[in-house]
Structure formats: C-alpha cells, structure tokens
Scaffold this motif. Sequence first.
Motif, mmCIF file in Angstrom:
data_model
loop_
_atom_site.group_PDB
_atom_site.id
_atom_site.type_symbol
_atom_site.label_atom_id
_atom_site.label_comp_id
_atom_site.label_asym_id
_atom_site.label_seq_id
_atom_site.Cartn_x
_atom_site.Cartn_y
_atom_site.Cartn_z
ATOM 1 N N PHE A 1 4.089 -7.553 8.302
ATOM 2 C CA PHE A 1 3.961 -6.036 7.547
ATOM 3 C C PHE A 1 5.172 -5.401 7.992
ATOM 4 C CE2 PHE A 1 -1.165 -5.841 7.629
ATOM 5 C CZ PHE A 1 -1.164 -6.990 7.157
ATOM 6 N N THR A 2 5.324 -4.416 6.915
ATOM 7 C CA THR A 2 6.657 -3.754 7.162
ATOM 8 C C THR A 2 6.274 -2.298 6.675
ATOM 9 O OG1 THR A 2 8.415 -5.335 6.634
ATOM 10 C CG2 THR A 2 9.204 -3.173 6.785
ATOM 11 N N ILE A 3 6.538 -1.224 7.699
ATOM 12 C CA ILE A 3 6.169 0.233 7.234
ATOM 13 C C ILE A 3 7.289 1.011 6.913
ATOM 14 C CG2 ILE A 3 6.294 1.169 9.617
ATOM 15 C CD1 ILE A 3 3.830 2.965 9.040
ATOM 16 N N SER A 4 7.174 1.907 6.085
ATOM 17 C CA SER A 4 8.461 2.646 5.577
ATOM 18 C C SER A 4 8.026 3.983 4.978
ATOM 19 C CB SER A 4 9.480 1.946 4.585
ATOM 20 O OG SER A 4 8.605 1.652 3.534
ATOM 21 N N ARG A 5 8.939 4.830 4.738
ATOM 22 C CA ARG A 5 8.507 6.035 4.283
ATOM 23 C C ARG A 5 9.643 6.504 3.346
ATOM 24 N NH1 ARG A 5 7.094 9.880 9.064
ATOM 25 N NH2 ARG A 5 7.083 11.600 7.362
ATOM 26 N N ASP A 6 9.242 7.443 2.467
ATOM 27 C CA ASP A 6 10.121 8.237 1.500
ATOM 28 C C ASP A 6 10.057 9.770 1.750
ATOM 29 O OD1 ASP A 6 11.877 9.160 -0.353
ATOM 30 O OD2 ASP A 6 11.511 7.594 -1.812
ATOM 31 N N ASN A 7 10.690 10.347 2.607
ATOM 32 C CA ASN A 7 10.419 11.767 2.662
ATOM 33 C C ASN A 7 10.647 12.566 1.620
ATOM 34 O OD1 ASN A 7 9.761 11.206 5.521
ATOM 35 N ND2 ASN A 7 11.517 12.092 6.231
ATOM 36 N N VAL B 1 3.575 9.133 10.189
ATOM 37 C CA VAL B 1 2.613 8.411 9.520
ATOM 38 C C VAL B 1 2.019 7.036 10.202
ATOM 39 C CG1 VAL B 1 1.998 7.592 7.300
ATOM 40 C CG2 VAL B 1 3.616 9.471 7.443
ATOM 41 N N GLY B 2 0.804 6.940 10.056
ATOM 42 C CA GLY B 2 0.135 5.833 10.716
ATOM 43 C C GLY B 2 -0.904 5.085 9.673
ATOM 44 N N TRP B 3 -0.742 3.812 9.763
ATOM 45 C CA TRP B 3 -1.625 2.785 8.855
ATOM 46 C C TRP B 3 -2.578 2.185 9.652
ATOM 47 C CZ3 TRP B 3 -2.057 2.722 3.804
ATOM 48 C CH2 TRP B 3 -1.260 3.208 3.040
ATOM 49 N N PHE B 4 -4.162 2.415 9.703
ATOM 50 C CA PHE B 4 -4.879 1.895 10.493
ATOM 51 C C PHE B 4 -5.971 1.105 9.338
ATOM 52 C CE2 PHE B 4 -3.415 5.552 12.142
ATOM 53 C CZ PHE B 4 -3.827 5.441 13.722
ATOM 54 N N ARG B 5 -6.980 0.397 10.158
ATOM 55 C CA ARG B 5 -7.609 -0.666 9.132
ATOM 56 C C ARG B 5 -9.014 -0.854 10.021
ATOM 57 N NH1 ARG B 5 -4.609 -6.274 9.239
ATOM 58 N NH2 ARG B 5 -5.052 -6.967 11.494
ATOM 59 N N GLU B 6 -10.194 -0.829 9.279
ATOM 60 C CA GLU B 6 -11.382 -1.036 9.498
ATOM 61 C C GLU B 6 -12.070 -1.970 8.855
ATOM 62 O OE1 GLU B 6 -15.538 1.742 10.512
ATOM 63 O OE2 GLU B 6 -13.532 2.629 10.033
ATOM 64 N N ALA B 7 -12.445 -3.150 9.538
ATOM 65 C CA ALA B 7 -13.108 -4.344 9.044
ATOM 66 C C ALA B 7 -14.690 -4.226 9.629
ATOM 67 C CB ALA B 7 -12.511 -5.621 9.630
ATOM 68 N N PRO B 8 -15.538 -4.904 8.608
ATOM 69 C CA PRO B 8 -17.006 -4.891 9.188
ATOM 70 C C PRO B 8 -17.071 -5.558 10.374
ATOM 71 C CG PRO B 8 -16.473 -5.747 6.954
ATOM 72 C CD PRO B 8 -15.240 -5.817 7.605
ATOM 73 N N GLY B 9 -18.146 -4.603 11.284
ATOM 74 C CA GLY B 9 -18.129 -5.096 12.562
ATOM 75 C C GLY B 9 -17.323 -4.940 13.737
ATOM 76 N N LYS B 10 -16.055 -4.226 13.176
ATOM 77 C CA LYS B 10 -15.015 -4.148 14.115
ATOM 78 C C LYS B 10 -14.491 -2.544 14.398
ATOM 79 C CE LYS B 10 -12.411 -8.498 13.670
ATOM 80 N NZ LYS B 10 -11.350 -9.271 13.289
ATOM 81 N N GLN C 1 4.241 -2.570 3.229
ATOM 82 C CA GLN C 1 4.326 -3.826 2.719
ATOM 83 C C GLN C 1 3.615 -4.833 3.533
ATOM 84 O OE1 GLN C 1 5.988 -4.733 -0.309
ATOM 85 N NE2 GLN C 1 5.008 -6.455 0.095
ATOM 86 N N MET C 2 2.543 -5.439 3.071
ATOM 87 C CA MET C 2 2.015 -6.598 3.606
ATOM 88 C C MET C 2 2.230 -8.077 3.008
ATOM 89 S SD MET C 2 -1.522 -4.618 4.133
ATOM 90 C CE MET C 2 -2.036 -4.958 2.509
ATOM 91 N N LEU D 1 0.602 -1.205 -0.135
ATOM 92 C CA LEU D 1 -0.218 0.086 -0.203
ATOM 93 C C LEU D 1 0.880 1.282 -0.081
ATOM 94 C CD1 LEU D 1 -2.685 -0.910 2.528
ATOM 95 C CD2 LEU D 1 -2.617 -1.431 0.213
ATOM 96 N N SER D 2 0.483 2.210 -0.947
ATOM 97 C CA SER D 2 1.145 3.474 -0.793
ATOM 98 C C SER D 2 0.223 4.608 -0.269
ATOM 99 C CB SER D 2 1.509 3.998 -2.165
ATOM 100 O OG SER D 2 2.364 3.033 -2.596
#
Length: 134
Positions: free
Chosen positions: A73-79, A39-48, A87-88, A20-21
């Motif tokens: 999963f690996t989070i990264s950034r390119d300023n 920078v944060g990555w979040f997720r929302e699933a049905p019913g959660k 990366q999942m 994901l970007s």
Amino acid sequence: QLRLVESGGGLVQPGGSLRLSCAVSKGRLDDYDFDKYNVGWFREAPGKERERVSCVSNSGRLTNYVNSVKGRFTISRDNAKSTSYLQMNDLKPEDTAVYYCALEFAPAKPSATVQNMCTDLDTWGQGTLVNVST
C-alpha cells in the motif's frame, strides 16, 4: 464542520489493485486549510477492531503503515485538491474491510513523529467497502 467522502472501493481478485480516494470539503468553515491536517486511512473487518492502516503528515513528508501492508500500500495526498489517496496493490483476502479516512489537526500534536501521527482523529468519512475474493 468538515466533510470527508471516500470512493474507489469494490470487488477485486486476490493480487489485484485498487486506489481509494478521500475528498475533503470545508463545509461552512471559511478558514479551513487541508494542509494543516494529517490524514489517516483505517479499516474495519467483520469481527475485528478498527485498524490504522496508514497515515500521511500534513506536509506529505512523513508516512507510516501497519506491518501487514508495507510494500503493498502507498498513501499520498494532493493538497491542491484537498484529497488523500491509498493505492493498494497485491490485495489479499485478509484486506477485505470497510476502509475509512479521517483527519487529525496537526498543530495540536505536541510533537510530530511517524509513531504518533493519526492517533487523535477529528473527523471521519462514511467508508468504502473493499472486497477481495475470487
């Protein structure tokens, strides 16, 4: 105001991978510095409830992950590109959700730790759907 656009979601088989970007634009602000924001990555699933998945500090030196994605999963950034990546790998059906990125103004935090990063989010993207199924 800042604008965030997520991309890279889609349908993937269990065990597969996606990257994901999150691209950040400054909008009409002339003094925007991407390197001042966690920078944060979040997720929302049905019913959660929306869940914090991962966070990376403004410098890129500090990261955190929810236990369920550690090692996958690996989070990264390119300023230079004002972009964060998630990366999942080894995706599971329970990873199915809409994934969002968000910004946190780092200088506003009284102290920077892996525990308190991405708890005061300023701006959110529109989300991208990740569907993990056979």
